[in-house]
Design a protein around this motif. Structure first.
Motif, mmCIF file in Angstrom:
data_model
loop_
_atom_site.group_PDB
_atom_site.id
_atom_site.type_symbol
_atom_site.label_atom_id
_atom_site.label_comp_id
_atom_site.label_asym_id
_atom_site.label_seq_id
_atom_site.Cartn_x
_atom_site.Cartn_y
_atom_site.Cartn_z
ATOM 1 N N THR A 195 1.237 3.857 13.142
ATOM 2 C CA THR A 195 0.108 3.760 12.211
ATOM 3 C C THR A 195 0.530 3.029 10.943
ATOM 4 O O THR A 195 1.648 3.201 10.449
ATOM 5 N N GLY A 196 -0.349 2.212 10.421
ATOM 6 C CA GLY A 196 -0.112 1.511 9.163
ATOM 7 C C GLY A 196 -1.439 1.097 8.558
ATOM 8 O O GLY A 196 -2.508 1.354 9.113
ATOM 9 N N TRP A 197 -1.369 0.434 7.422
ATOM 10 C CA TRP A 197 -2.590 -0.039 6.757
ATOM 11 C C TRP A 197 -3.131 -1.275 7.480
ATOM 12 O O TRP A 197 -2.383 -2.179 7.819
ATOM 13 N N THR A 198 -4.443 -1.280 7.709
ATOM 14 C CA THR A 198 -5.093 -2.374 8.434
ATOM 15 C C THR A 198 -6.336 -2.836 7.674
ATOM 16 O O THR A 198 -6.920 -2.091 6.881
ATOM 17 N N HIS A 199 -6.746 -4.064 7.954
ATOM 18 C CA HIS A 199 -7.994 -4.596 7.405
ATOM 19 C C HIS A 199 -9.166 -3.742 7.855
ATOM 20 O O HIS A 199 -10.068 -3.438 7.082
ATOM 21 N N GLY A 200 -9.184 -3.369 9.126
ATOM 22 C CA GLY A 200 -10.197 -2.462 9.644
ATOM 23 C C GLY A 200 -11.402 -3.119 10.280
ATOM 24 O O GLY A 200 -12.162 -2.449 10.987
ATOM 25 N N CYS B 180 0.836 -1.201 0.000
ATOM 26 C CA CYS B 180 0.000 0.000 0.000
ATOM 27 C C CYS B 180 0.872 1.252 0.000
ATOM 28 O O CYS B 180 2.087 1.200 0.180
ATOM 29 N N ALA B 181 0.220 2.376 -0.217
ATOM 30 C CA ALA B 181 0.948 3.642 -0.296
ATOM 31 C C ALA B 181 1.696 3.919 1.005
ATOM 32 O O ALA B 181 1.169 3.656 2.091
ATOM 33 N N PRO B 182 2.919 4.454 0.914
ATOM 34 C CA PRO B 182 3.660 4.787 2.138
ATOM 35 C C PRO B 182 2.891 5.802 2.980
ATOM 36 O O PRO B 182 2.169 6.657 2.456
ATOM 37 N N LEU C 199 -10.511 -1.064 4.900
ATOM 38 C CA LEU C 199 -9.072 -0.924 4.710
ATOM 39 C C LEU C 199 -8.683 0.552 4.830
ATOM 40 O O LEU C 199 -9.182 1.401 4.096
ATOM 41 N N ALA C 200 -7.798 0.860 5.784
ATOM 42 C CA ALA C 200 -7.445 2.254 6.038
ATOM 43 C C ALA C 200 -6.264 2.303 6.997
ATOM 44 O O ALA C 200 -5.954 1.310 7.668
#
Length: 330
Positions: free
Chosen positions: A198-203, A130-132, A226-227
């Protein structure tokens, strides 16, 4: 549904059946005349039902699937798109993944560890594909004063609800108890720099979004949320949903410990970061009232069955805070 499915390289639908689970978007099981089975998703949630957000989910799930992770990617349409607009709604078509849901307390401790390791692997893969992200300077937590205002409003609505039934009595009692808990713990609010990275998570990682075939996870579903979020908090939040007693909310701390150790072993988070996440998720739950807000402010009763165990878990967690922390972080 035939109008939507004409966009895809599939045989005509023979049967279309709604899928019951899910609070946000709508899903349908499609049985085609050639014997193939599909899952058709209709995006209706206002927060996520836009093309940019849906395409971001699709790119991520396709990349995760390419890495060999159990994530079903969307199928392309005849013009090689994964999002189809029809009748003012957005749709996506997926292969139907066989499997069944299993509550975390049905898993033996080794399988609990494997599931925690899977979430850690997903978090690591999301970081790479995912995007940095730039780390936020601060991550704010709930303010007790605002929570107390909402509690008082909801308690008044519960008290005057007609017909007044057992659920309203339970809500009124639990809201009174919540005021006492807030008064006891109000000085334990996490600081703005206390959040783990903070990072990308399923949510929305919980039992209804995981499918099993036997003891093996066949799919992690529903990536609508996803966020970017504090990553370790998802591991804590998921465990509280997976390994709870469905009547009382009390956590099975043996299973939690296996889950957390395996999650940390992937390198997704350190013990210190998980400990910070435990405290922040506990505080989040102490100030969280969404189930009763749905009932009394939105007149939406779909979350009512979740409330008794959720309220019980919070009371128990406040009493056994140190034992819960130890299970997650040691």
């Amino acid at each position: 549904m035939s109008g939507v499915l004409r966009a895809y390289r599939t045989a005509p639908p023979e049967t279309v059946a709604p899928v019951a689970e899910g609070l946000l978007n709508r899903g349908y099981r499609i049985s085609a005349t050639d014997g193939a089975t599909y899952f058709l998703k209709c995006y209706v949630d206002r927060a996520t039902a836009n093309r940019t957000t849906v395409l971001r989910q699709h790119r991520a799930t396709a990349a995760l699937a390419a890495l060999g992770l159990p994530v079903p990617p969307p199928l392309p349409s005849a013009d090689n798109r994964t999002v189809t607009a029809y009748g003012g709604r957005l749709f996506a078509l997926y292969p139907w993944v066989p499997g069944s849901h299993r509550h975390g307390t049905e898993l033996d401790p080794a399988r609990c560890g494997e599931l925690g390791g899977l979430l850690g692997a997903l978090h690591g893969a999301l970081r790479d594909i995912c995007a940095p992200l730039r780390q936020p300077e601060a991550v704010l937590s709930a303010e007790v004063e605002e929570t107390e205002r909402i509690v008082l409003e909801l308690r008044g609505l519960a008290r005057t609800h007609r017909p007044y039934g057992p659920f309203d009595r339970l809500a009124e009692d639990r809201l009174t108890e919540r005021l006492d808990l807030l008064a006891t713990h109000r000085r334990r609010r996490p600081g703005p720099t206390d959040a783990p990275p903070t990072g990308w998570t399923h949510g929305d990682f919980h039992g209804l979004n995981v499918l099993y075939r036997g003891d093996t996870v066949s799919a992690v579903l529903d990536w609508d949320k996803l966020a970017p979020h504090p990553v370790a908090e998802e591991a804590v939040r998921a465990a509280t949903l997976l390994f709870n007693d469905r009547a009382t909310g009390v956590l099975d701390l043996v299973r939690v410990r296996h889950w957390a150790r395996a999650y940390r072993a992937t390198g997704a988070a350190s013990a210190e970061q998980v400990a910070a996440a435990v405290h922040r998720v506990w505080w989040e739950r102490l100030n969280d009232l969404w189930m009763l807000q749905w009932r009394y402010q939105r007149r939406d009763h779909r979350a009512d069955p979740l409330f008794p165990a959720a309220a019980g878990q919070l009371t128990w967690w406040c009493q056994d805070y140190e034992q819960v922390m130890d299970a997650f972080a040691n």
